[in-house]
Each structure stands twice: as C-alpha cells, then as structure tokens.
Design a protein around this motif. Structure first.
Motif, mmCIF file in Angstrom:
data_model
loop_
_atom_site.group_PDB
_atom_site.id
_atom_site.type_symbol
_atom_site.label_atom_id
_atom_site.label_comp_id
_atom_site.label_asym_id
_atom_site.label_seq_id
_atom_site.Cartn_x
_atom_site.Cartn_y
_atom_site.Cartn_z
ATOM 1 N N TYR A 176 6.578 2.745 2.382
ATOM 2 C CA TYR A 176 5.187 2.479 2.029
ATOM 3 C C TYR A 176 4.258 2.965 3.138
ATOM 4 O O TYR A 176 4.680 3.245 4.262
ATOM 5 C CB TYR A 176 4.971 0.976 1.819
ATOM 6 N N VAL A 177 2.977 3.023 2.803
ATOM 7 C CA VAL A 177 1.966 3.205 3.847
ATOM 8 C C VAL A 177 1.896 1.918 4.665
ATOM 9 O O VAL A 177 1.820 1.946 5.899
ATOM 10 C CB VAL A 177 0.595 3.521 3.212
ATOM 11 N N THR A 235 -1.337 1.791 10.895
ATOM 12 C CA THR A 235 -1.938 0.954 9.847
ATOM 13 C C THR A 235 -1.856 -0.523 10.218
ATOM 14 O O THR A 235 -0.933 -0.962 10.906
ATOM 15 C CB THR A 235 -1.225 1.164 8.495
ATOM 16 N N TRP A 262 0.872 -1.179 0.000
ATOM 17 C CA TRP A 262 0.000 0.000 0.000
ATOM 18 C C TRP A 262 0.908 1.228 0.000
ATOM 19 O O TRP A 262 1.799 1.349 0.831
ATOM 20 C CB TRP A 262 -0.882 0.031 1.247
ATOM 21 N N TRP A 263 0.671 2.145 -0.932
ATOM 22 C CA TRP A 263 1.458 3.361 -0.937
ATOM 23 C C TRP A 263 0.674 4.520 -1.527
ATOM 24 O O TRP A 263 -0.326 4.320 -2.202
ATOM 25 C CB TRP A 263 2.789 3.171 -1.670
ATOM 26 N N ARG A 264 1.142 5.726 -1.257
ATOM 27 C CA ARG A 264 0.479 6.933 -1.740
ATOM 28 C C ARG A 264 0.981 7.279 -3.129
ATOM 29 O O ARG A 264 2.175 7.263 -3.384
ATOM 30 C CB ARG A 264 0.762 8.106 -0.794
ATOM 31 N N TYR A 296 -4.573 6.185 -2.638
ATOM 32 C CA TYR A 296 -3.760 5.069 -2.170
ATOM 33 C C TYR A 296 -3.797 3.951 -3.211
ATOM 34 O O TYR A 296 -4.867 3.602 -3.714
ATOM 35 C CB TYR A 296 -4.289 4.533 -0.842
ATOM 36 N N ASP A 334 -3.925 12.347 5.646
ATOM 37 C CA ASP A 334 -4.298 11.027 5.136
ATOM 38 C C ASP A 334 -5.186 11.134 3.895
ATOM 39 O O ASP A 334 -5.386 10.150 3.179
ATOM 40 C CB ASP A 334 -5.035 10.228 6.214
ATOM 41 N N CYS A 383 -3.168 0.013 -3.896
ATOM 42 C CA CYS A 383 -3.032 -1.319 -3.328
ATOM 43 C C CYS A 383 -2.581 -2.246 -4.454
ATOM 44 O O CYS A 383 -3.257 -2.337 -5.479
ATOM 45 C CB CYS A 383 -4.365 -1.779 -2.741
ATOM 46 N N TYR A 440 2.867 7.178 9.021
ATOM 47 C CA TYR A 440 1.924 6.076 9.209
ATOM 48 C C TYR A 440 2.403 5.051 10.233
ATOM 49 O O TYR A 440 1.756 4.009 10.410
ATOM 50 C CB TYR A 440 1.670 5.375 7.869
#
Length: 214
Positions: free
Chosen positions: A99-100, A121, A81-83, A148, A144, A150, A117
């Motif tokens: 990463y997130v 998370t 998961w990342w922005r 995002y 936030d 995935c 984060y």
C-alpha cells in the motif's frame, strides 16, 4: 356458427402475456431494490475525499484530505491508502499486497508499504477518533502524481483523490484516467440486471413481430 380459435394463436397470446407480465414484475422489482439499496447506502457512514485534484509542489509536502461523514471514531478500524493507477511490480512478489499507507490494529504497517513511499507517508493518529483519515506525503516526487484510493474495509466505503505535481513541465503529462476502474466500481450488479430486462423486452417484441408478420 360457433367461433373457432387457432390453438397456436392462443398459445402465442398466452406466452406473450406471461412474458410481458414477467417483464413488468422484474422491472418493478429492480426499481424497488434500487431504492432500497440507495437508501441504505445513504444511512451508512461515507468516506469523503477531495473532489478537486490536489496540487502538490515538487519536493514539498502535500496532504490528501479524507474523512468519515458523519463523524466516526475509526481508531479500531483499518484504513488503507493505495494507488489505483500503478501496475503491479513483477520484481516484487508481494507487490499486490503493498500500500501507499496502511493503518491496522492501531498500528501503521510500514512493512506493507510500497518501497517508493517508505518513510514518506504519515496519518494524523490523533484525528482518527474524529474520523480524520487524511494522508500526508513528504518530499513529493514526479511519480507521486496520480490517483489514490482511501478506503475503510469495515465500512465498505472508499474515495479516490487525484494529485497533480507542480510544476507540470518537470514531470511530463499526467496519467490518463483508467475507465476500467470506473466501470468496475460503478453499479456492476444493477447494470447487469437492467440489461437482462432489456433483453427480455426485445425477445417479447421479436416474437410478437414474427407472429404478426407470418
């Protein structure tokens, strides 16, 4: 009186015919490859996320729903998961690798998280065997808000989910959509091939037009 033909005329006609034949062959090949690629993609597992923005209460918790369809055990795979809308932090030399949230080798890699984060998370470990790769973010903050991604690298599949933090007046206007990411992810190879065919067609027409006029 025997008929005579200008050699230049014959050469132009032959060249035009060859280019036209090449163009139509290339266009047919492009259509065939598009059908094959699209059909093959439909047969592979897909990463499915929410198509609608997720509204997250400021200071509360939010779940970003994401799963693999058809259902697939992903315990042995990597989930990232990342922005997609945050610029790299020049103060952090490892910003490009953070990463997130990241799940790898059956472990949640806390040391690879973005600092903002850390400790906020978590994924549903028990749901991985059923293809559930949703992410929970606790203590939602204004930063936030955004998009995002995935993804599961082994499947080469990903989905983008957007979070909107409420109430919006306390967080300012939401970030604008990045067309750079949209263009980068959308058919970059098929698009280039299509433009090549269009260029060839224009070249054929231009040469024929010059021959007719002059």
């Amino acid at each position: 009186m025997p008929l005579s033909f200008n050699p230049l005329f014959l050469w132009i006609i032959l060249e035009y015919s060859c280019l036209a034949l090449l163009f139509h062959f290339g266009l047919s090949l492009y259509s065939f490859l598009s059908i094959v690629v699209d059909t093959a993609s439909e047969d592979l597992p897909q990463v499915i996320g929410s198509l609608q923005p997720i509204v997250a209460p400021l200071g509360g918790d939010v779940i970003l729903p994401c799963h693999v369809e058809p259902q697939l055990n992903v315990e042995e795979m990597t989930v990232e998961w990342w922005r997609v809308d945050i610029k790299l932090d020049t103060r952090d030399p490892q910003s490009d690798y953070r990463y997130v949230h990241r799940y790898h080798d059956k472990q949640h890699k806390e040391d690879m998280k973005k600092l903002m984060y850390a400790g906020r998370t978590e994924m549903f470990t028990d749901g991985l065997k059923h293809g559930n790769i949703s992410l929970k973010i606790s203590n939602v903050m204004c930063f936030d808000q955004g998009s995002y991604r995935c993804q599961i690298p082994q499947l080469e599949r990903a989905s983008v989910i957007k979070i909107t933090v409420a109430p919006p007046e306390r967080c300012g206007s939401p970030p604008q959509c990045s067309w750079r990411n949209v263009i980068k992810d959308a058919g970059k190879y098929k698009g280039r091939l299509f433009y090549v065919f269009i260029f060839c067609y224009c070249l054929i027409f231009f040469r024929f037009f010059i021959f007719i006029c002059f």
